[in-house]
Every structure is written in structure tokens, then in C-alpha cells.
Design a protein around this motif. Structure first.
Motif, mmCIF file in Angstrom:
data_model
loop_
_atom_site.group_PDB
_atom_site.id
_atom_site.type_symbol
_atom_site.label_atom_id
_atom_site.label_comp_id
_atom_site.label_asym_id
_atom_site.label_seq_id
_atom_site.Cartn_x
_atom_site.Cartn_y
_atom_site.Cartn_z
ATOM 1 N N UNK B 195 41.163 35.907 46.855
ATOM 2 C CA UNK B 195 41.132 34.983 45.741
ATOM 3 C C UNK B 195 42.476 34.312 45.624
ATOM 4 N N UNK B 196 42.411 33.043 45.280
ATOM 5 C CA UNK B 196 43.598 32.266 45.074
ATOM 6 C C UNK B 196 44.246 32.658 43.754
ATOM 7 N N UNK B 197 43.352 32.866 42.790
ATOM 8 C CA UNK B 197 43.777 33.175 41.433
ATOM 9 C C UNK B 197 44.116 34.665 41.327
ATOM 10 N N UNK B 198 45.399 34.968 41.322
ATOM 11 C CA UNK B 198 45.856 36.356 41.370
ATOM 12 C C UNK B 198 45.395 37.133 40.136
ATOM 13 N N UNK B 199 45.384 36.468 38.988
ATOM 14 C CA UNK B 199 44.977 37.146 37.737
ATOM 15 C C UNK B 199 43.526 37.609 37.834
ATOM 16 N N UNK B 200 42.670 36.731 38.387
ATOM 17 C CA UNK B 200 41.248 37.080 38.499
ATOM 18 C C UNK B 200 41.072 38.320 39.366
ATOM 19 N N UNK B 201 41.839 38.403 40.436
ATOM 20 C CA UNK B 201 41.719 39.545 41.333
ATOM 21 C C UNK B 201 42.178 40.813 40.631
ATOM 22 N N UNK B 202 43.277 40.687 39.900
ATOM 23 C CA UNK B 202 43.897 41.893 39.375
ATOM 24 C C UNK B 202 43.004 42.598 38.355
ATOM 25 N N UNK B 203 42.097 41.862 37.703
ATOM 26 C CA UNK B 203 41.220 42.530 36.744
ATOM 27 C C UNK B 203 40.138 43.352 37.443
ATOM 28 N N UNK B 204 39.770 42.972 38.667
ATOM 29 C CA UNK B 204 38.680 43.663 39.349
ATOM 30 C C UNK B 204 39.160 44.688 40.374
ATOM 31 N N UNK B 205 40.285 44.392 40.999
ATOM 32 C CA UNK B 205 40.659 45.156 42.184
ATOM 33 C C UNK B 205 41.221 46.530 41.832
ATOM 34 N N UNK B 206 40.868 47.528 42.684
ATOM 35 C CA UNK B 206 41.506 48.839 42.576
ATOM 36 C C UNK B 206 42.894 48.779 43.201
ATOM 37 N N UNK B 207 42.966 48.079 44.313
ATOM 38 C CA UNK B 207 44.246 47.891 44.989
ATOM 39 C C UNK B 207 44.335 46.464 45.462
ATOM 40 N N UNK B 208 45.544 46.032 45.750
ATOM 41 C CA UNK B 208 45.721 44.671 46.246
ATOM 42 C C UNK B 208 46.630 44.654 47.466
#
Lengths: 332, 242
Positions: B195-208
Motif C-alpha cells: 500500500x502506498x498509504x502507510x497509515x492504511x497499512x499500519x491499522x491492518x498489518x501485524x508486521x511491516x
């Protein structure tokens, strides 16, 4: 293959077989020698157009090599007649196997690289044609540059005795080819081929083994054209490189298929019928150049007005939206 | 044991090194966010995992097996599904046929009738049931993006690779998409999610994982990664109040 439990497929096959039986009984019984000879050529074109559509129509890989497979079959059968006393069936099988084997070698090599998809594939099949012509012209066992008289070798054999027999054989091959075409209309096999035509990379990502399907279908398509070459060898009587490997053959086959449409299995059949009948009718004009121009013009008009060919323009069911279903619908 | 393990994955296009010794691991049932600036190699990495691009060097293991040289369809059979950033529906297939193709040729290959049944179930789950029999060109962008997900789900994968499935969607569509992605984990699938949008990823992801110029830049929990000065530097070119 639980697709083959689909009743619609069997109904279509029964219809094809029924037409074939009528043709086999009626044409030799009532037709003049001219009609039978015309019928033989007509049915042979149907075999070629349907078998071309099987691979090239379904996958979108336009092959200019279909005339080569047909020609290989013709020469393979001629070689069997010349060098042995084997019955016609042997020549027929050798013709199909020889064309299939060439397609297998070419297919395994060419489809291994995604670099040869699209236009390059067409060019490669064209190159294959030139190589095969050169080989056949220089190998004495096949031709060696002098041409081969087939008639004198098949005198007395069942198939060699009359054009009626050739007509019956050609109709049998047409039924076989139509059967295979029907088997690719709304089955798993057909879905795989059309997914390749739409987007090969996506097809792979959905689990379609594209390489295997391309090679297999290319071989089946070529073998069917090769089979049609065997009766053609007897019909021609004299087999010669310039005529057998004429580029007009694959071009006419492509024209028939585009005219008829590739979105349904019987499109090439309609196309073959239109072109053959049109060509015959135009012969009366007395000028082959003029008839070529009219044929070419007809193709341009059809492509412009009916991009999916004649068969694609016929609605599937009254009142349904126009679409080209890939898994369903073909068998209707 | 991890489900997917990429080690030293390198991809060259001519003289350009798109990926350079990238390492990445995903455990079963985990949502992993993959972020990075434009051109950092995210989609390239996804394509090497899915098998649409061969790697120049490095190894990729899936489910304990080396799949570095396996073709894309074998990886689909093994349990890896992907979506495309710009949706690529099969144009001559209807919506349900697009999905059914995945069931027919996927991990648990079925016949045509069973595949169409399964396709309708999957379409219901992603909210496209009403479009089942339609031509794909009637779909809007967000429907096409969801069709990409539906096709991937129909493969019944253990790992699903999502390439910017929320890109270009309006906020309510994106919210639906987030729910959909969360539901994949509930179905037991692991997800790698670009995802381009880092905020969107951070709400769903367990790890990045963060890629920059084809290299691993950082990885860890979303909170750690987002506060990593190197990540801020890569995205903004330096510490800035945003």
C-alpha cells in the motif's frame, strides 16, 4: 472430465454427425462428379478452418503455419504411397503424426519463452513454412524437386478408386475436427485457451498451466490439418511443393476463420462455407484477379461491420444481452 | 515455521537493479504490510513471489519447499494468489467466469459447474453477487479491484498478495476493502499487502516491511516502523513536521 456430461455438447455433436451422414449418403448418390469434387474441397477447407480456429482462434496466437501442417500431411501420405503398399489408413495416420510431431517440436521450443508470444509467433510460423519447403524440395525421399505422382501408386486401392471415397473420408475428418472444436467450446479446455487469449499472465496466476495447454492444442490443431492432407494427396494426383505449400492456403484459412468469427466453435465452418461458395461463384467472372479483389473486399466489409465475424453477430438467445461467455453459452 | 521465506532476492532488469538482496518472511495467517516510496521495488518483489518474474538471484521458499524456479501456475496450485495493481479481468469472461476460472484451475481444481457455484459464493462474500453474470467492462474501478480479490480468494490460497487494492478508492469503498482484507485473515489466509498509504497499512498489518530503492530498509511492528527515522527519511527526505 465431468464437462463432457454436458448434454448441450452432445446435442451439437449429434447434429454435426447427422449432417455428415446425410452428406455422405446424399452427395455421392445424387451429385455429379463435379459436385463430389467440389464437396471434397469444401469439406477439406472446413477441416482446415475449424482446426486453425481450435488453436489460433481460441488462444489468439495467429499461426501462418497451418498450410505447412496440411502440406506435411500431404507429402507424408504421398511418401507412404510411393514407398510402400500400406493401406490408406496407414498413410492417414502417418500424415497426422508427421504434422503433429512438427507442431510438438515447434510448440515445445517456441512456447517456452514468453518472448515469442503475439506477433513474433506469427513470424516464426512463417519462417517454419520456408524451412519446411526447403527441406521437402531437397529430400528425395519426400520430393527432391520433381514432384510426386500419387495416382499411379494408389490405383486399385480402395481410397484411390474414386473421389467419392475421398469425400467420405474428408467428411469423417470434418466430424472428428468439429467434435474437437465442440470439446473446446464450453469446457475446461476451452476456458483455459480463452483465458490465454485474454491475458496469459493472469491465466497463469489463476493456476492455468498455459504452456501445456498451448503445446497440446497446437499439436492437436496441426495433426488434424495433417490428417486432411492424406486424402488431398490422392485428390491432387500430382504433389508439388509450389502448390502444396502455397501461402494462399494459410491465408485463406485465416480469412475464413475471421469471416466466420472465433467466438463460437462453428464460426470457422460458416466462414469456410462463405469463402468457398463465393470463390466458386466468382469463377464465373472469368478473372481470378477480380475475384481475389472481391473476396478481399468482402473480408474488409465483414471486419468493419461485424468485428466478431458472422457467427459472433448472431444472438445466442432471443432477448439476452450480447456478450461472449467463455465458460457457458458456447454450447447453446 | 514461516509460510514464506524470501532470502537475498535480487532482480535485475538489464543494468538496473530493481531488487537487491531482499529478505522477507511471512508466517501463516499473518498480515504483512509492504510499503515504500514509488519505484522501491514492491510490485517487483510481489511478482517474483507470485512467479510472474524470475529472480536473478536469491531463493524463495513456500511451505517448506523451494519454489524459486517454479512457474506461476504451480505457485498458484501450491497456495499463492495475487492481485494486479491495475485490475486485469479476463475480458471475454463474465464476472463469475473470471472467478470460476480460479476455482477450476486452482489449488483444488473442480469441474465447471462446481467452479461456478463456488464463484457465486465468493462473489457474495466480496459484495459482487449482483454482478455475477455481467460482462466485466460494466464494473466500476472499485468493483474491478474487488473482483481481483475474489479471483485470488477462489484459488483457496494460504498466502494472498494484494497490490494496492485500495488505491484510487473513495473513503467508504476503502473502508469496505479494509474489512475485506481483515476477513481474509479470519479465513486463515496470510496476506502480503502493498500500500502506498502507510497509515492504511499500519491499522491492518501485524508486521511491516519497508523497501527503499530495492533494498530492505526496516521491518517490525507498525508502530516501530513508522517511528523509524530511516523510514521517515526515505518518505519525506528528512525530518519534517507533516
Amino acid at each position: 472430465m465431468n464437462d463432457l456430461r454436458d448434454l448441450a455438447l452432445w446435442r451439437q455433436f449429434a447434429a454435426v454427425a447427422g449432417c455428415a451422414v446425410v452428406a455422405v449418403v446424399a452427395v455421392p448418390a445424387f451429385g455429379s462428379d463435379f459436385v463430389i469434387a467440389f464437396g471434397f474441397q469444401f469439406v477439406t477447407w472446413i477441416v482446415l478452418a475449424l482446426s486453425w480456429g481450435l488453436f489460433s482462434g481460441n488462444t489468439g496466437y495467429a499461426s501462418f503455419g497451418h498450410g505447412v501442417f496440411f502440406g506435411i500431411g500431404t507429402y507424408a501420405a504421398a511418401a507412404v504411397f510411393r514407398h510402400s503398399d500400406a493401406p490408406f489408413v496407414v498413410a492417414l495416420l502417418v500424415a497426422g503424426l508427421a504434422a503433429g510431431a512438427l507442431a510438438l517440436v515447434v510448440g515445445l521450443a517456441v512456447f517456452a519463452s514468453s518472448r515469442f508470444s503475439g506477433d513474433l509467433f506469427g513470424l516464426i510460423t512463417l519462417a517454419m513454412a520456408f524451412i519446411v519447403v526447403t527441406v521437402v524440395s531437397n529430400v528425395a525421399f519426400l520430393d527432391g524437386g520433381t514432384g510426386v505422382f500419387v495416382r499411379e501408386h494408389v490405383v486399385g486401392s480402395w481410397a484411390g478408386s474414386s473421389t467419392r471415397h475421398l469425400f467420405v473420408i474428408a467428411v469423417g475428418l470434418a466430424v472428428l475436427t468439429a467434435g474437437v472444436a465442440i470439446a473446446t467450446s464450453s469446457t475446461r479446455w476451452g476456458a483455459a485457451l480463452r483465458s490465454i487469449r485474454d491475458d496469459e499472465q493472469v491465466a497463469e496466476s489463476l493456476g492455468v498451466p498455459t504452456y501445456r495447454y498451448k503445446v497440446l492444442t497446437f499439436v492437436v490443431s496441426a495433426a488434424l490439418a495433417g490428417l486432411a492432407g492424406a486424402p488431398q494427396a490422392i485428390y491432387l494426383g500430382y504433389v508439388e511443393v509450389g502448390a502444396v505449400f502455397s501461402l494462399n492456403i494459410p491465408l485463406l484459412v485465416i480469412m475464413m476463420t475471421i469471416l466466420g468469427g472465433i467466438t463460437r466453435w462453428w464460426g470457422p465452418l460458416i466462414g469456410a462455407a462463405s469463402v468457398v461458395i463465393l470463390r466458386e461463384a466468382l469463377l464465373d467472372l472469368g478473372s481470378p484477379e477480380l475475384s481475389q479483389i472481391i473476396l478481399g473486399g468482402a473480408l474488409v466489409v465483414v471486419i468493419a461491420l461485424l468485428p466478431h465475424g458472422v457467427s459472433g453477430a448472431i444472438p445466442r438467445r432471443w432477448g439476452t444481452r450480447r456478450r461472449t461467455p467463455a465458460l457457458e453459452g458456447g454450447a447453446r | 515455521m514461516s509460510l514464506l521465506r524470501c532470502r537475498g532476492v535480487t532482480k535485475r532488469f538489464g543494468g538496473v537493479k530493481a531488487l537487491s538482496e531482499v529478505d522477507l518472511e511471512v508466517a501463516a495467517g499473518e498480515i504483512v504490510g509492504l510499503v515504500g516510496p514509488n519505484g522501491s521495488g514492491k510490485t517487483t518483489l510481489l511478482s517474483t513471489i507470485a512467479g510472474s518474474l524470475p529472480v536473478t538471484a536469491g531463493t524463495i521458499e513456500f511451505d517448506g519447499r523451494d519454489i524459486t524456479r517454479a512457474s506461476a501456475h504451480r505457485r498458484a496450485h501450491a497456495g499463492i494468489a495475487r492481485t494486479f495493481q491495475v485490475p486485469r479481468p479476463l475480458g471475454s469472461f463474465t464476472v463469475e467466469e473470471n472467478v470460476a476460472t480460479a476455482s477450476m484451475f486452482g489449488r483444488h481444481a473442480t469441474g465447471r459447474a462446481a467452479a461456478l457455484d463456488r464463484a457465486r459464493d465468493v462473489l457474495k462474500a466480496v459484495g459482487l453477487a449482483a454482478h455475477a453474470g455481467h460482462a466485466v467492462d460494466s464494473l466500476t474501478l472499485h468493483e474491478r479491484k474487488f473482483l481481483e480479490i475474489a479471483r485470488a480468494v477462489a484459488l483457496d490460497p494460504a498466502l494472498i498478495l494484494l497490490d494496492e487494492v485500495l488505491g484510487g478508492l473513495n473513503p467508504s469503498e476503502a473502508a469496505l476493502g479494509m474489512e475485506l482484507i481483515a476477513s481474509l485473515r479470519e479465513r486463515g489466509m496470510a496476506v502480503i499487502y502493498i500500500e502506498h498509504n502507510v497509515r492504511a497499512v499500519s491499522t491492518l498489518a501485524d508486521r511491516m516491511y519497508v523497501l527503499n530503492q530495492g533494498q530492505n530498509l526496516a521491518d517490525g511492528t507498525p508502530a516501530d516502523v513508522l517511528n523509524d527515522p530511516r523510514v521517515i527519511e526515505a518518505y519525506l527526505g528528512g525530518p519534517v513536521d507533516a
